[in-house]
Scaffold this motif. Structure first.
Motif, PDB file in Angstrom:
ATOM      1  N   PRO A 144       0.847  -1.189   0.000  1.00  0.00           N
ATOM      2  CA  PRO A 144       0.000   0.000   0.000  1.00  0.00           C
ATOM      3  C   PRO A 144       0.887   1.245   0.000  1.00  0.00           C
ATOM      4  CG  PRO A 144      -0.584  -1.519   1.789  1.00  0.00           C
ATOM      5  CD  PRO A 144       0.751  -1.939   1.271  1.00  0.00           C
ATOM      6  N   VAL A 145       0.714   2.112  -0.966  1.00  0.00           N
ATOM      7  CA  VAL A 145       1.605   3.266  -1.134  1.00  0.00           C
ATOM      8  C   VAL A 145       0.781   4.466  -1.583  1.00  0.00           C
ATOM      9  CG1 VAL A 145       2.127   2.540  -3.510  1.00  0.00           C
ATOM     10  CG2 VAL A 145       3.709   4.079  -2.317  1.00  0.00           C
ATOM     11  N   THR A 146       1.185   5.657  -1.150  1.00  0.00           N
ATOM     12  CA  THR A 146       0.481   6.855  -1.605  1.00  0.00           C
ATOM     13  C   THR A 146       0.683   7.034  -3.108  1.00  0.00           C
ATOM     14  OG1 THR A 146       2.415   8.173  -0.917  1.00  0.00           O
ATOM     15  CG2 THR A 146       0.527   8.101   0.587  1.00  0.00           C
ATOM     16  N   THR A 147      -0.346   7.556  -3.770  1.00  0.00           N
ATOM     17  CA  THR A 147      -0.270   7.813  -5.202  1.00  0.00           C
ATOM     18  C   THR A 147       0.815   8.858  -5.482  1.00  0.00           C
ATOM     19  OG1 THR A 147      -1.891   9.594  -5.074  1.00  0.00           O
ATOM     20  CG2 THR A 147      -2.741   7.350  -5.470  1.00  0.00           C
ATOM     21  N   PRO A 148       1.307   8.930  -6.708  1.00  0.00           N
ATOM     22  CA  PRO A 148       2.279   9.985  -7.024  1.00  0.00           C
ATOM     23  C   PRO A 148       1.775  11.383  -6.675  1.00  0.00           C
ATOM     24  CG  PRO A 148       2.330   8.345  -8.750  1.00  0.00           C
ATOM     25  CD  PRO A 148       1.183   7.973  -7.839  1.00  0.00           C
ATOM     26  N   HIS A 149       0.504  11.664  -6.939  1.00  0.00           N
ATOM     27  CA  HIS A 149      -0.054  12.983  -6.621  1.00  0.00           C
ATOM     28  C   HIS A 149       0.036  13.253  -5.122  1.00  0.00           C
ATOM     29  CE1 HIS A 149      -3.019  16.367  -7.295  1.00  0.00           C
ATOM     30  NE2 HIS A 149      -3.162  16.166  -5.990  1.00  0.00           N
ATOM     31  N   ARG A 150      -0.470  12.344  -4.309  1.00  0.00           N
ATOM     32  CA  ARG A 150      -0.443  12.543  -2.852  1.00  0.00           C
ATOM     33  C   ARG A 150       0.998  12.578  -2.341  1.00  0.00           C
ATOM     34  NH1 ARG A 150      -3.555  13.113   2.043  1.00  0.00           N
ATOM     35  NH2 ARG A 150      -1.858  13.263   3.561  1.00  0.00           N
ATOM     36  N   THR A 151       1.855  11.768  -2.941  1.00  0.00           N
ATOM     37  CA  THR A 151       3.257  11.736  -2.513  1.00  0.00           C
ATOM     38  C   THR A 151       3.913  13.096  -2.709  1.00  0.00           C
ATOM     39  OG1 THR A 151       3.427   9.374  -3.044  1.00  0.00           O
ATOM     40  CG2 THR A 151       5.484  10.619  -2.880  1.00  0.00           C
ATOM     41  N   LEU A 152       3.662  13.735  -3.851  1.00  0.00           N
ATOM     42  CA  LEU A 152       4.239  15.062  -4.103  1.00  0.00           C
ATOM     43  C   LEU A 152       3.741  16.081  -3.091  1.00  0.00           C
ATOM     44  CD1 LEU A 152       3.964  15.046  -7.989  1.00  0.00           C
ATOM     45  CD2 LEU A 152       6.095  15.017  -6.680  1.00  0.00           C
ATOM     46  N   VAL A 156       6.064  18.223  -0.253  1.00  0.00           N
ATOM     47  CA  VAL A 156       6.048  19.670  -0.064  1.00  0.00           C
ATOM     48  C   VAL A 156       5.748  20.005   1.395  1.00  0.00           C
ATOM     49  CG1 VAL A 156       4.862  21.819  -0.651  1.00  0.00           C
ATOM     50  CG2 VAL A 156       5.420  20.169  -2.445  1.00  0.00           C
ATOM     51  N   ARG A 157       4.715  19.379   1.941  1.00  0.00           N
ATOM     52  CA  ARG A 157       4.315  19.667   3.322  1.00  0.00           C
ATOM     53  C   ARG A 157       5.426  19.341   4.324  1.00  0.00           C
ATOM     54  NH1 ARG A 157      -0.844  16.820   1.742  1.00  0.00           N
ATOM     55  NH2 ARG A 157      -2.361  18.447   1.270  1.00  0.00           N
ATOM     56  N   SER A 158       6.245  18.348   4.021  1.00  0.00           N
ATOM     57  CA  SER A 158       7.301  17.948   4.956  1.00  0.00           C
ATOM     58  C   SER A 158       8.589  18.734   4.754  1.00  0.00           C
ATOM     59  CB  SER A 158       7.576  16.450   4.835  1.00  0.00           C
ATOM     60  OG  SER A 158       8.073  16.120   3.548  1.00  0.00           O
ATOM     61  N   GLY A 159       8.582  19.703   3.823  1.00  0.00           N
ATOM     62  CA  GLY A 159       9.730  20.575   3.664  1.00  0.00           C
ATOM     63  C   GLY A 159      10.860  20.018   2.830  1.00  0.00           C
ATOM     64  N   THR A 160      10.562  19.122   1.914  1.00  0.00           N
ATOM     65  CA  THR A 160      11.589  18.569   1.024  1.00  0.00           C
ATOM     66  C   THR A 160      12.231  19.694   0.208  1.00  0.00           C
ATOM     67  OG1 THR A 160      10.361  16.501   0.857  1.00  0.00           O
ATOM     68  CG2 THR A 160      12.010  16.924  -0.845  1.00  0.00           C
ATOM     69  N   ASP A 161      13.539  19.610  -0.009  1.00  0.00           N
ATOM     70  CA  ASP A 161      14.209  20.685  -0.738  1.00  0.00           C
ATOM     71  C   ASP A 161      13.698  20.741  -2.175  1.00  0.00           C
ATOM     72  OD1 ASP A 161      16.474  19.364  -2.643  1.00  0.00           O
ATOM     73  OD2 ASP A 161      16.230  18.171  -0.822  1.00  0.00           O
ATOM     74  N   LEU A 187      -1.176  22.604  -4.882  1.00  0.00           N
ATOM     75  CA  LEU A 187       0.043  23.181  -4.314  1.00  0.00           C
ATOM     76  C   LEU A 187      -0.050  24.692  -4.104  1.00  0.00           C
ATOM     77  CD1 LEU A 187       3.001  21.303  -6.074  1.00  0.00           C
ATOM     78  CD2 LEU A 187       2.076  20.960  -3.787  1.00  0.00           C
ATOM     79  N   VAL A 188      -0.998  25.344  -4.769  1.00  0.00           N
ATOM     80  CA  VAL A 188      -1.113  26.803  -4.656  1.00  0.00           C
ATOM     81  C   VAL A 188      -1.243  27.236  -3.198  1.00  0.00           C
ATOM     82  CG1 VAL A 188      -2.688  28.738  -5.069  1.00  0.00           C
ATOM     83  CG2 VAL A 188      -1.991  27.275  -6.964  1.00  0.00           C
ATOM     84  N   ALA A 189      -2.042  26.501  -2.425  1.00  0.00           N
ATOM     85  CA  ALA A 189      -2.264  26.876  -1.036  1.00  0.00           C
ATOM     86  C   ALA A 189      -1.009  26.718  -0.180  1.00  0.00           C
ATOM     87  CB  ALA A 189      -3.396  26.038  -0.448  1.00  0.00           C
ATOM     88  N   LEU A 190      -0.031  25.960  -0.667  1.00  0.00           N
ATOM     89  CA  LEU A 190       1.189  25.706   0.106  1.00  0.00           C
ATOM     90  C   LEU A 190       2.344  26.598  -0.324  1.00  0.00           C
ATOM     91  CD1 LEU A 190       1.074  21.788  -0.053  1.00  0.00           C
ATOM     92  CD2 LEU A 190       0.171  23.256   1.760  1.00  0.00           C
ATOM     93  N   ALA A 191       2.153  27.362  -1.399  1.00  0.00           N
ATOM     94  CA  ALA A 191       3.265  28.086  -2.000  1.00  0.00           C
ATOM     95  C   ALA A 191       3.886  29.113  -1.057  1.00  0.00           C
ATOM     96  CB  ALA A 191       2.793  28.772  -3.292  1.00  0.00           C
ATOM     97  N   ALA A 192       3.069  29.899  -0.392  1.00  0.00           N
ATOM     98  CA  ALA A 192       3.610  30.961   0.469  1.00  0.00           C
ATOM     99  C   ALA A 192       4.417  30.393   1.629  1.00  0.00           C
ATOM    100  CB  ALA A 192       2.473  31.832   0.999  1.00  0.00           C
TER     101      ALA A 192
END
Length: 277
Positions: A144-152, A156-161, A187-192
């Motif tokens: 069981p693995v997160t989809t590519p969309h959810r993974t991306l 972002v939320r975890s602060g990946t470079d 991702l727009v909501a996470l950009a700032a």
């Protein structure tokens, strides 16, 4: 004696991609001494986390190690005893999901999972507590693995470079594993908070500078066009909408569906004329 023990072991492991935990083996009467004997004779390989793989298993390392880590999250329970809904159990996620999907280049030493509730993690395992939706999850070779969309989104939320994000997003878009428009929307909501541009052209330039538009799938070429040439699409929209409206022979008023269809047609025309000549 050994034959009977190995038979019992094989029955259980055969239902789990050829893998079995030490605790599961104990439940079918196979003790540590027997497991050690099977390892010495080459019938079993210990994958760590107290999980063993039958030598006859066809599951390669790319999937075997994540699956072993998943089994180790509940080592005393057989596969049939785990929650029926993947969202009710731990799910491989973040950098580990990227490695399973083959997106980007992540060398994090830990296996990373997302769990709907706090759980005790085995060594070398990181747990994020979050409730996943059913459509955030897929099953890859039993894992069981997160989809590519959810993974991306999780990365972002975890602060990946950002360079690592760029590579993973670029590969996901090029393989048509994600919808670029949907990824940008989420991702727009996470950009700032995470310091990357949100507007279409700047977002594409920032994360997808190496993408060749003509190589994209039809849906992602349309998304790419909408994000980078939205003003051109907007200029063409009235002409397309007029043609669409003319198809209403009964004189019916145009609908929201007409507007959506016209926008999609205009975006496809602009994309194809610009990059697929």
């Amino acid at each position: 004696m050994w034959e009977e023990s190995f038979y019992e072991l094989s029955i259980v492991a055969g239902r789990q991609q050829g893998l079995i935990t030490t605790a599961q083996a104990g439940r079918v009467g196979v003790d540590d001494a027997a497991l050690g004997h099977f390892q010495d004779t080459g019938l079993l390989l210990e994958l760590d986390w107290g999980v063993h793989q039958l030598a006859s298993s066809s599951l390669g390392p790319r999937y075997a190690y994540p699956y072993a880590a998943w089994l180790a999250m509940a080592p005393d329970r057989f596969l049939a005893e785990r929650p029926a809904a993947p969202a009710d159990d731990v799910v491989l996620s973040h950098e580990s999901a990227c490695r399973l999907h083959g997106l980007g280049s992540f060398s994090a030493p830990h296996m990373v999972f997302t769990s709907p509730s706090p759980v005790t993690a085995p060594r070398a395992t990181t747990i994020h507590v979050s409730r996943l939706a059913g459509d955030d999850i897929e099953i890859r070779m039993g894992v069981p693995v997160t989809t590519p969309h959810r993974t991306l989104l999780d990365l972002v939320r975890s602060g990946t470079d950002h360079p690592a994000l760029e590579r993973a997003l670029t590969e996901a878009v090029q393989r048509d594993w994600v919808d670029l428009h949907a990824v940008h929307r989420d991702l727009v909501a996470l950009a700032a908070d995470h310091h990357f541009p949100a507007t279409g052209p700047e977002f594409v330039h920032y994360f997808l500078s190496d993408v060749e538009p003509r190589s994209l799938s039809p849906r992602n070429l349309k998304s790419y066009t909408e994000l980078t040439l939205g003003d051109v699409v907007q200029e063409l929209l009235p002409s397309v909408l007029r043609v669409v409206r003319e198809t209403h022979r009964d004189g019916a008023a145009p609908t929201d569906a007409d507007e959506t269809l016209s926008w999609d047609i205009a975006a496809e025309i602009v994309g194809r004329s610009r990059w697929r000549r």
